[in-house]
Design an enzyme around this catalytic site. Sequence first.
Site, PDB file in Angstrom:
ATOM      1  N   CYS A   1      25.612  29.352 -33.789  1.00 13.03           N
ATOM      2  CA  CYS A   1      24.714  30.149 -32.945  1.00 13.03           C
ATOM      3  C   CYS A   1      23.292  30.133 -33.498  1.00 13.03           C
ATOM      4  O   CYS A   1      23.023  30.695 -34.559  1.00 13.03           O
ATOM      5  CB  CYS A   1      25.288  31.566 -32.854  1.00 13.03           C
TER       6      CYS A   1
ATOM      7  N   CYS B   1      21.547  33.420 -34.106  1.00 15.42           N
ATOM      8  CA  CYS B   1      22.131  34.119 -35.264  1.00 15.42           C
ATOM      9  C   CYS B   1      21.459  33.644 -36.551  1.00 15.42           C
ATOM     10  O   CYS B   1      21.117  34.434 -37.426  1.00 15.42           O
ATOM     11  CB  CYS B   1      23.622  33.854 -35.364  1.00 15.42           C
TER      12      CYS B   1
END
Lengths: 105, 310
Positions: free
Chosen positions: A30, A33
């Site tokens: 991600c 993230c």
Amino acid sequence: MSVTNLTDSDFDSAISGDTPVLVDFWAPWCGPCKAIGPVVEELAGEYDGKAVVAKMNVDENPATPGKFGIRAIPTLIVFRGGKAVDQVTGAVGKAQIAALIDKAL
Amino acid sequence: MAEHRQLVILGGGPAGLTAGLYASRAKLDCVMLEKGMPGGQVMVTDWIDNYPGFPEGLSGFDLCEKMTAQAKRFGLEIRSGVEVTGVDLESEPRKLILAAGGEISCDSLIIATGARPNTLGVPGEKELTGRGVSYCATCDGPFFRDQEIAVIGGGNTAVQEAVYLTKFAKKVNLIHRRDELRATRIVQEQAMANPGINIIWDTVVQEIKSDDSGVSGLVLENVKSGAKSELTLSGVFVLIGTIPNNEMLPDCIELVDGFINTDAEMRTNIPGVMAAGDIRNKEVRQVINGAGEGAVAEMAAEHYLSRRAK
């Protein structure tokens, strides 16, 4: 203090106390993230002694994210006394994450 | 004393990072303010095949990292996590008001605040964001392994991400309000050829339904026949264009539908204030023209600063 890495097995005990615990649910695939990772690290230092800043890899620990219905990351949840107090989803700014912790202090 | 800079770049997407690259090579006294982390919307794009110089393509995240590293190589000062709540363009010098308190003044300003995903505005959407409603396929796709999901939209982003999501979901319903897709031909062809994608034409979402575990289905309406139907699924990706990040801008700057009007040199109606990237009023919102506009805006800023110095 640096960011604590939580797992499914130590999660419940980690969030049970009166000190607010911010958990950053993330995964290596991600992008956003990875982008907020450094912000979370900074907050761990800034809130040292006041709140615990932790993260959990949702790939390695599927049970906890499932329990909290997490279907999007990054999701940041503040826990206190074993309960989720507030949460935010997405790569939000540092101020917004800090406000989440402040509300729980 | 209050902080003062020759140039402030507001926003750290491709437009801002490119402006920053040029400004740092021009040795301007410059700072970039980014409310999150540098990268902008590109960061959530799974794969980019149309940015020249990368013949194999690369992930949005990698492109962001490369752009950031390139700007930093020439000394660009990037401040992440700094939110600007107000911009005073009527004062001299121009002033930026920071959410955390304090302000920064500047001689010249490049506004590159970009845009964010548009929302459907239907019942259930807001409450279910993060519980099955998503605006980022790369972030949330893997949560929907072997499940049925929907993608709403018909543009490049929607169709490309629908194809990407077939890697995880067992079935992707691409729901579009018209009878043809707006996405570019190669992207359309990929979607049409993909057995995991079911296109539902002429249809809009009226409501997102939920149960205890999050999203459970959609209430749909066919815009031609008026017929209603329901679809059972666990995730919905809303990819229906963008809205401008303009909340911090003052009334004196000229906007069209919320986007900033500029001339071909990226100059706004306010002297010394340029705009670049997705915040601009324009037709095409690609990484490549965002970056190009960042370069043009920085040149305009340099030109403004050198004339001002005389």
